[in-house]
Design an enzyme around this catalytic site. Structure first.
Site, PDB file in Angstrom:
ATOM      1  N   HIS A 124      21.090  33.043 -10.145  1.00 17.61           N
ATOM      2  CA  HIS A 124      21.715  31.749 -10.451  1.00 17.61           C
ATOM      3  C   HIS A 124      23.216  31.928 -10.203  1.00 17.61           C
ATOM      4  O   HIS A 124      23.760  33.015 -10.419  1.00 17.61           O
ATOM      5  CB  HIS A 124      21.439  31.468 -11.930  1.00 17.61           C
ATOM      6  N   ASP A 201      20.001  38.543 -17.229  1.00 17.97           N
ATOM      7  CA  ASP A 201      20.092  37.119 -17.521  1.00 17.97           C
ATOM      8  C   ASP A 201      18.683  36.660 -17.909  1.00 17.97           C
ATOM      9  O   ASP A 201      17.804  36.532 -17.053  1.00 17.97           O
ATOM     10  CB  ASP A 201      20.610  36.401 -16.267  1.00 17.97           C
ATOM     11  N   GLN A 204      15.799  32.284 -18.145  1.00 14.85           N
ATOM     12  CA  GLN A 204      14.558  31.701 -17.652  1.00 14.85           C
ATOM     13  C   GLN A 204      13.331  32.469 -18.152  1.00 14.85           C
ATOM     14  O   GLN A 204      12.205  32.012 -17.988  1.00 14.85           O
ATOM     15  CB  GLN A 204      14.602  31.701 -16.116  1.00 14.85           C
ATOM     16  N   LYS A 227      16.826  26.033 -23.216  1.00 17.15           N
ATOM     17  CA  LYS A 227      15.617  26.335 -22.443  1.00 17.15           C
ATOM     18  C   LYS A 227      14.483  26.824 -23.338  1.00 17.15           C
ATOM     19  O   LYS A 227      13.388  27.080 -22.868  1.00 17.15           O
ATOM     20  CB  LYS A 227      15.942  27.342 -21.352  1.00 17.15           C
ATOM     21  N   CYS A 365      21.020  25.704  -8.327  1.00 14.69           N
ATOM     22  CA  CYS A 365      22.146  26.617  -8.605  1.00 14.69           C
ATOM     23  C   CYS A 365      21.876  28.004  -8.051  1.00 14.69           C
ATOM     24  O   CYS A 365      22.268  29.012  -8.652  1.00 14.69           O
ATOM     25  CB  CYS A 365      22.446  26.712 -10.097  1.00 14.69           C
TER      26      CYS A 365
END
Ligand SMILES: *Cc1c(COP(=O)(O)O)cnc(C)c1O
Length: 407
Positions: A124, A201, A204, A227, A365
């Site tokens: 991202h 990260d 997600q 999220k 993104c």
């Protein structure tokens, strides 16, 4: 597997799922961009503003104490969720973007020319741009771990890129554009073997499964509340205590100091050193409520059910002539990126919207990912535990309708 989750009663927790869009019942398949919010989480926000809205940490009065207690209880929930060793290793931020910027900015002063940072090819923008700024400031060099045409990282290339110059490796746990689940255990072990730190990260990944940061031995891990059924504007940075002590503060202001004079200021202890200013108090409390909600449903049941939705949707969509899947990794979360041959993704998304179906279109993104696959963007359908196979059936018919109308 439906018996594991009572989907119909879960859906009643989400008021928005009752609404109509363009005269049709809403089908929300844009969960990778933001998840919907259950009434338990909404209520935690209402409860704060109705009953104990006050600034935290400095007040002696009752409301301030109640707010402080609720905020710190939420931090404890997040700590337990990640199995972090200490509560002060959980920094509350405004989201993954903010979390990554704290680490990237801090590393600017720890790096020098000749140092190397490794980034995966499927990041991202929020896990690319802050590091480019770090490289500009420090003279360190950014190198890219490539991926294959299924959207999987080329781990042999990763082995070749790792060296004694590598200071930091960063990678998403799950790709938002492709759904790929990356082999982060292997990345962490191999990076540590050359003395490099690792930032994962997890924005997600968090909606789909739980991680144990101690077992992973990861140095930094990031999450966004919105999220995982929480509100926007709040997230977290997990960091090993030793790293967080080494990094300089990101912002100066109130809350983050021990003592201030015009001659010299000393910084507060963790986690406050990275939490300057009045935080998003209601958001923090709601973040805790959101993870409580998801843990109550159970991440194993969520992953199993979403796996079923992914397999079912993939099978149904394969029947559509001229469909091109972007990202077909063996290990995938419930995200499907695709295009219809000869049709712009934006047009497909617009027709689906007319049918009440929310999907995302565009580059997500992650422009470098789009460049790799040589597409302007994709249509992305992403499923959450409150979606159903019936919705997938309607969606697949909608995609076929779009194709008929546009070709
Ligand atoms: C959503 C997302 C981000 C950015 O999160 P924000 O909440 O917008 O800060 C970063 N990385 C991945 C993989 C994401 O899915």
């Amino acid at each position: 597997m439906n018996s594991l989750l009572d989907i119909q009663s879960i859906r009643k927790d989400f008021p928005v799922l009752n609404r109509q869009v363009n005269g049709k019942p809403l089908i929300y398949f844009d969960n990778a961009a933001t998840s919907q919010t259950p009434k338990q989480v909404i209520q935690s926000i209402v409860d704060y503003y109705e009953n104990y809205n006050a600034n935290i940490h400095r007040g002696v009065h009752t409301l301030s104490q109640e707010a402080t207690e609720a905020y710190e209880k939420a931090r404890h929930t997040l700590q337990t969720h990640l199995n972090a060793e200490r509560p002060e290793e959980v920094i509350l931020t405004s989201g993954t973007t903010h979390s990554i910027n704290i680490v990237a900015s801090g590393f600017s002063s720890l790096l020098k020319e000749g140092d190397e940072l490794l980034v995966s090819a499927m990041e991202h923008h929020s896990n690319i741009v802050p590091w480019q700024m770090t490289c500009e400031k420090s003279g360190a060099q950014l190198r890219v771990i490539p991926m294959n045409d299924k959207g999987e990282l080329e781990m042999d290339e990763f082995d070749n890129l790792l060296s004694e110059h590598t200071r930091l490796v960063f990678c998403n746990h799950v790709s938002n554009a492709l759904g790929t689940i990356n082999p982060i255990e292997e990345i962490i072990t191999k990076s540590h073997a050359v003395g490099a730190a690792v930032l994962i990260d997890g924005a997600q990944a968090a909606p789909h499964f739980k991680v144990d940061v101690q077992q992973l031995d990861v140095d930094f891990y990031t999450l966004s509340a919105h999220k995982v059924c929480g509100p926007t504007g709040i997230g977290l940075l997990y960091g090993k205590r030793s790293w967080l002590e080494k990094l300089p503060p990101y912002q100066g202001g109130g809350e983050m100091i021990a003592e201030v004079s015009f001659e010299k200021t000393t910084y507060a202890d963790l986690p406050h050193k990275f939490e300057a200013g009045t935080p998003n108090i209601a958001g923090g409390i709601a973040f805790g409520a959101a993870l409580d909600y998801m843990n109550q449903i159970g991440f194993e049941a969520i992953a199993a059910y979403e796996g079923e939705l992914l397999a079912y949707a993939t099978d149904q969509m394969k029947q559509i002539e001229g469909i091109e899947f972007i990202g077909e990794a063996k290990n995938k979360a419930s995200v499907i990126s695709f295009n219809l041959r000869g049709i712009h993704p934006y047009d497909v998304g617009s027709i689906l919207d007319k049918l009440g179906i929310a999907v995302r279109t565009g580059h997500h993104c992650a422009q470098p990912v789009m460049q790799h696959f040589n597409v302007p963007g994709t249509v992305r359908a992403s499923f959450a535990f409150y979606n159903t196979k019936e919705e997938i059936d309607i969606f697949v018919e909608g995609v076929k309708t779009a194709q008929r109308m546009l070709s």
